[in-house]
Design a protein around this motif. Structure first.
Motif, short mmCIF file in Angstrom:
data_model
loop_
_atom_site.label_atom_id
_atom_site.label_comp_id
_atom_site.label_asym_id
_atom_site.label_seq_id
_atom_site.Cartn_x
_atom_site.Cartn_y
_atom_site.Cartn_z
N ALA A 51 0.83 -1.21 0.00
CA ALA A 51 0.00 0.00 0.00
C ALA A 51 0.87 1.26 0.00
CB ALA A 51 -0.92 0.00 1.23
N THR A 52 2.02 1.18 0.68
CA THR A 52 2.93 2.33 0.72
C THR A 52 3.47 2.64 -0.66
OG1 THR A 52 3.55 1.72 2.98
CG2 THR A 52 4.98 3.28 1.83
N HIS A 53 3.87 1.62 -1.41
CA HIS A 53 4.37 1.84 -2.77
C HIS A 53 3.30 2.41 -3.69
CE1 HIS A 53 8.24 0.21 -1.88
NE2 HIS A 53 7.81 -1.04 -1.68
N GLU A 54 2.08 1.97 -3.52
CA GLU A 54 0.99 2.52 -4.32
C GLU A 54 0.78 4.00 -4.01
OE1 GLU A 54 -2.36 0.06 -3.50
OE2 GLU A 54 -1.55 -1.70 -4.55
N LEU A 55 0.89 4.35 -2.73
CA LEU A 55 0.76 5.75 -2.34
C LEU A 55 1.88 6.58 -2.95
CD1 LEU A 55 -0.39 8.07 -0.58
CD2 LEU A 55 1.06 7.25 1.28
#
Length: 519
Positions: free
Chosen positions: A79-83
């Motif tokens: 989720a962090t990489h998507e953000l």
């Protein structure tokens, strides 16, 4: 993780940046002195710097880092990489538009910051256009810094600013004689160096982000922009950024007003204030910025996990370091400015009168240095809770106070009045931030503050007495005939001051080991 070691590591790298920054300013002062053209460069450089602080190191970082840290703590790396990808896409589109508008609107921007410029106005417009894309580079560097600091990789973000200073130094050294030979304004070499430095700073982020597997994938199509805009994390960042933008904007509005005032006081004033600002930023960068970089993701993570006591202890640790190192630095700026200014800037075209006026401006900053440094620790306490509104309200009040103080102090003290107003405003700002954290119960001071503060005050007073004696007993301007001897003398004075300060602390029973904290 040893937070003191991390903060010290950031400070050492920042020290390299600030040393090269002082070399840069010293070279510029020697080549160009304090004149209408150097004022023009200061105004032109301040425009992208103002926007950098507004969008990159200011509102964007204040909103992005807490959301990024909370996302990683709660939702994991995917989720962090998507953000990261979504934020990078939206940011890149916004920067392209900003840079285009900035280049087109350069004359208006120069008028807004330096209406008092006469001889150097055209040069300021040209340099603004050349340097404006720097804001695009530095905003993306701020995105990278937020990512790397969240992963506790502090080296690249802390070392990156060195490249700007080295680029300007190289450009000034190599291009000034060539531009003179071609019939161009030699001051343009500085603008070329700034833009080159921005590109280099951005380039070194790529390997570091690749190593983490966190290199953003930027969507260049309108459909990618729309998807990124609708991403929940991006909306949280934008929601937090709106009040933060107002808060940072208030601070930058104050800076704009002060720059405008300085151009009306007289030629060279903007340069005196800028050189004083460089000396003031030295302790702020070594202590305040380093602590802010280390504490912001740690505070955000503690808040996300509901660890209220650890959150409070982190603030207490940071504030004690502010007092331990900030107070002696403030004393040095108040009682020892002329030796430092003379050694750093008093060469060739930078005259004795420039040393005197710059030293007075440094003293104004010294009066408020504790507030300027403390803000770097206290403000992250609000941002970690994703509360950007409270600092905004405080900043608005401080802006009003600062301008009222300008009306009082500038007619009395000239350039020094501008810096004194900023210093007093910073003290009030820090005091209100601290009071707010205490009132809501977010920060509870640990025992031992009274004795700790008394020991630091005694040691600072002893050090200040020594520095005042050395500053008044030696003619630092006259000693400029022996430049190397003067530099060695100042270095010896500062070493002796540091030895005396820590010796008094140890004699008073202060144990420095207590400041080693593990996160």
């Amino acid at each position: 993780m040893n937070l003191l070691r991390a903060a010290s590591f950031v400070s050492v790298l920042t020290l390299a940046s600030r040393i090269t920054g002082l070399v840069r300013e010293s070279l510029v002062a020697a080549l160009f002195g304090a004149s209408a053209l150097t004022d023009a460069f200061q105004v032109a450089f301040r425009i992208p710097n103002l926007l950098r602080r507004l969008f990159a190191e200011g509102a964007f970082s204040q909103a992005f880092v807490p959301v990024l840290a909370a996302t990683r703590a709660k939702e994991g790396d995917q989720a962090t990489h998507e953000l990261i990808d979504a934020v990078a896409t939206v940011l890149t589109w916004a920067l392209v538009l900003t840079c285009v508008l900035g280049v087109i609107g350069a004359p208006l921007l120069v008028w807004m910051l330096g209406a008092g410029l006469n001889e150097g106005r055209d040069a300021a417009v040209v340099m603004t256009r050349w340097m404006f894309p720097y804001i695009g580079c530095m905003s993306l560097v701020a995105l990278s810094a937020g990512i790397l600091n969240t992963w506790k990789k502090f080296m690249v973000p802390a070392a990156t600013p060195v490249l700007l200073n080295l680029s300007v130094i190289a450009s000034a050294w190599l291009l000034v004689p060539r531009l003179q030979a071609w019939g161009w304004q030699p001051i343009y070499a500085l603008a070329i160096g700034v833009m080159l430095g921005g590109v280099l700073q951005l380039a070194v982020q790529i390997p570091a982000l690749k190593k983490l597997g966190a290199l953003p994938r930027i969507g260049l199509s309108p459909s990618a922009l729309r998807r990124s805009w609708r991403q929940a994390g991006v909306q949280r960042v934008l929601t937090q950024m709106a009040p933060a933008l107002l808060g940072v904007g208030v601070a930058q509005l104050s800076l704009m007003i002060n720059t405008q005032i300085s151009t009306f006081i007289g030629a060279g004033v903007a340069t005196w204030v800028s050189l004083a600002d460089r000396l003031m930023e030295f302790p702020i960068a070594l202590l305040g910025v380093a602590l802010g970089v280390v504490l912001t993701p740690q505070l955000s993570a503690a808040q996300a996990k509901g660890e209220g006591q650890d959150y409070s202890d982190l603030l207490d640790w940071g504030l004690r370091l502010v007092v331990l190192f900030g107070l002696p630095c403030a004393v040095a700026l108040l009682v020892f400015p002329e030796p430092m200014v003379a050694v750093l800037y008093h060469y060739k075209k930078f005259l004795a009168i420039d040393v005197v006026n710059t030293s007075r401006a440094v003293m104004g900053y010294g009066a408020g240095l504790m507030g300027l440094v403390a803000i770097k620790v206290l403000a992250p306490g609000y941002y970690a809770k994703q509360d950007t509104r409270t600092p905004v309200k405080i900043a608005v009040g401080v802006l009003v106070l600062t301008q009222l103080l300008n009306a009082l102090f500038v007619p009395m003290f000239g350039a020094a009045g501008l810096t004194l107003s900023i210093g007093i405003g910073a003290l009030l700002n820090a005091g209100l931030l601290l009071w707010g954290l205490r009132r809501r119960g977010s920060y509870q001071p640990l025992p031992g503050w009274l004795m700790f503060a008394l020991r630091v005050l005694l040691a600072s007073a002893a050090m200040g007495g020594l520095q005042y004696y050395l500053a008044t007993r030696i003619d630092w301007i006259e000693l400029g005939q022996h430049g190397l001897l003067r530099a060695i003398a100042m270095a010896g004075c500062l070493v002796a001051s540091a030895v005396l300060y820590f010796a008094v602390l140890l004699l008073c029973g202060l144990k420095l080991r207590q400041f080693v904290r593990r996160g």
